[in-house]
Motif scaffolding. Sequence first.
Motif, PDB file in Angstrom:
ATOM      1  N   ARG A  75      -7.325  -5.020  -0.143  1.00  0.00           N
ATOM      2  CA  ARG A  75      -6.024  -4.943  -0.811  1.00  0.00           C
ATOM      3  C   ARG A  75      -6.106  -5.434  -2.244  1.00  0.00           C
ATOM      4  NH1 ARG A  75      -2.299  -7.404   4.127  1.00  0.00           N
ATOM      5  NH2 ARG A  75      -2.294  -5.522   5.439  1.00  0.00           N
ATOM      6  N   LEU A  76      -6.829  -6.527  -2.461  1.00  0.00           N
ATOM      7  CA  LEU A  76      -6.945  -7.075  -3.810  1.00  0.00           C
ATOM      8  C   LEU A  76      -7.812  -6.177  -4.696  1.00  0.00           C
ATOM      9  CD1 LEU A  76      -7.364 -10.892  -3.097  1.00  0.00           C
ATOM     10  CD2 LEU A  76      -5.296  -9.662  -3.783  1.00  0.00           C
ATOM     11  N   LEU A  82      -2.910  -6.530 -10.089  1.00  0.00           N
ATOM     12  CA  LEU A  82      -1.980  -7.454  -9.442  1.00  0.00           C
ATOM     13  C   LEU A  82      -2.523  -8.872  -9.469  1.00  0.00           C
ATOM     14  CD1 LEU A  82      -0.829  -5.476  -6.264  1.00  0.00           C
ATOM     15  CD2 LEU A  82       0.507  -5.935  -8.319  1.00  0.00           C
ATOM     16  N   LEU A  83      -3.815  -8.986  -9.226  1.00  0.00           N
ATOM     17  CA  LEU A  83      -4.451 -10.295  -9.211  1.00  0.00           C
ATOM     18  C   LEU A  83      -4.529 -10.885 -10.616  1.00  0.00           C
ATOM     19  CD1 LEU A  83      -5.943 -12.365  -7.448  1.00  0.00           C
ATOM     20  CD2 LEU A  83      -8.057 -11.109  -7.915  1.00  0.00           C
ATOM     21  N   VAL A  88       0.614 -10.910  -7.190  1.00  0.00           N
ATOM     22  CA  VAL A  88       0.313 -10.683  -5.779  1.00  0.00           C
ATOM     23  C   VAL A  88       1.510 -11.119  -4.934  1.00  0.00           C
ATOM     24  CG1 VAL A  88      -1.210 -11.253  -3.860  1.00  0.00           C
ATOM     25  CG2 VAL A  88      -2.139 -11.047  -6.181  1.00  0.00           C
ATOM     26  N   ASN A  92       0.983  -8.463   0.586  1.00  0.00           N
ATOM     27  CA  ASN A  92      -0.410  -8.086   0.400  1.00  0.00           C
ATOM     28  C   ASN A  92      -1.355  -8.953   1.222  1.00  0.00           C
ATOM     29  OD1 ASN A  92       0.684  -7.785  -2.908  1.00  0.00           O
ATOM     30  ND2 ASN A  92       0.017  -6.015  -1.714  1.00  0.00           N
ATOM     31  N   THR A 200      -7.780 -15.689   1.172  1.00  0.00           N
ATOM     32  CA  THR A 200      -7.502 -15.108  -0.142  1.00  0.00           C
ATOM     33  C   THR A 200      -8.399 -15.734  -1.198  1.00  0.00           C
ATOM     34  OG1 THR A 200      -5.200 -14.693   0.473  1.00  0.00           O
ATOM     35  CG2 THR A 200      -5.725 -14.713  -1.885  1.00  0.00           C
TER      36      THR A 200
END
Length: 230
Positions: A75-76, A82-83, A88, A92, A200
């Motif tokens: 996803r990342l 986004l990161l 985020v 997610n 994460t």
Amino acid sequence: MMIGVNALFGSMAAFDQEAAPIIAVAIMSLAVGVLVGYLLTRGWRNSTKSAQPDAGADEGRRSQLYEKRQVILRRLQKDLDLLLENQVEVRNLMSTQVVRVLPGRSVMEMRRLMSTQHLRHLVVVDETERAVGVISDRDLLAVKDGVAADVMRTPVMAISPQSMLLPTVSHMIENNISCLPVVEDDHVVGIITTTDLLLTLQSVLRILQMERISRSEPSPTEEFAEACSN
């Protein structure tokens, strides 16, 4: 601690400017991981008993964590912006397979459920599927018998799938909690835990590692130019 942080940020000057945001995110995530790890450790110290899972349970747990980490990593990687932009959202990272129990479920049944499904949290819901409490494995260790309604923690602190990651982490640390149910339209759609946050962190560091490797390897054009010059 401050010297170490300054040294880390100072070392960023040696890298390409485009890599700096990724390194900064990794360092921020590392700091979050340290805080979350401290939160977990302190919680376990306060527990009066400890569970000793068997080898099969350990293997199942490791497999489950590996699969979850791969999901977060994909996803990342799919949207790195986004990161880098600190955008985020909880959706997610959250786990969507939430195990729900009714207030009348017995402690013995919940222990068995957590053991067989390698869980650390249960969400207690009423007949309308609305979250009314949360139970952790530590909560069950503190009692001998009873039902979910006797053990669950209330009121429920819940967040939406669109909640941003950074304030969510701050909320968990400030309130000394290890999980947050994710609710949409009064229904539980997921859960985010300290384990998800640590996974994460692991994923962010993995992305940084892959970024470093890709930058250290010469491109085909560079290899061709070097071969022609020899």
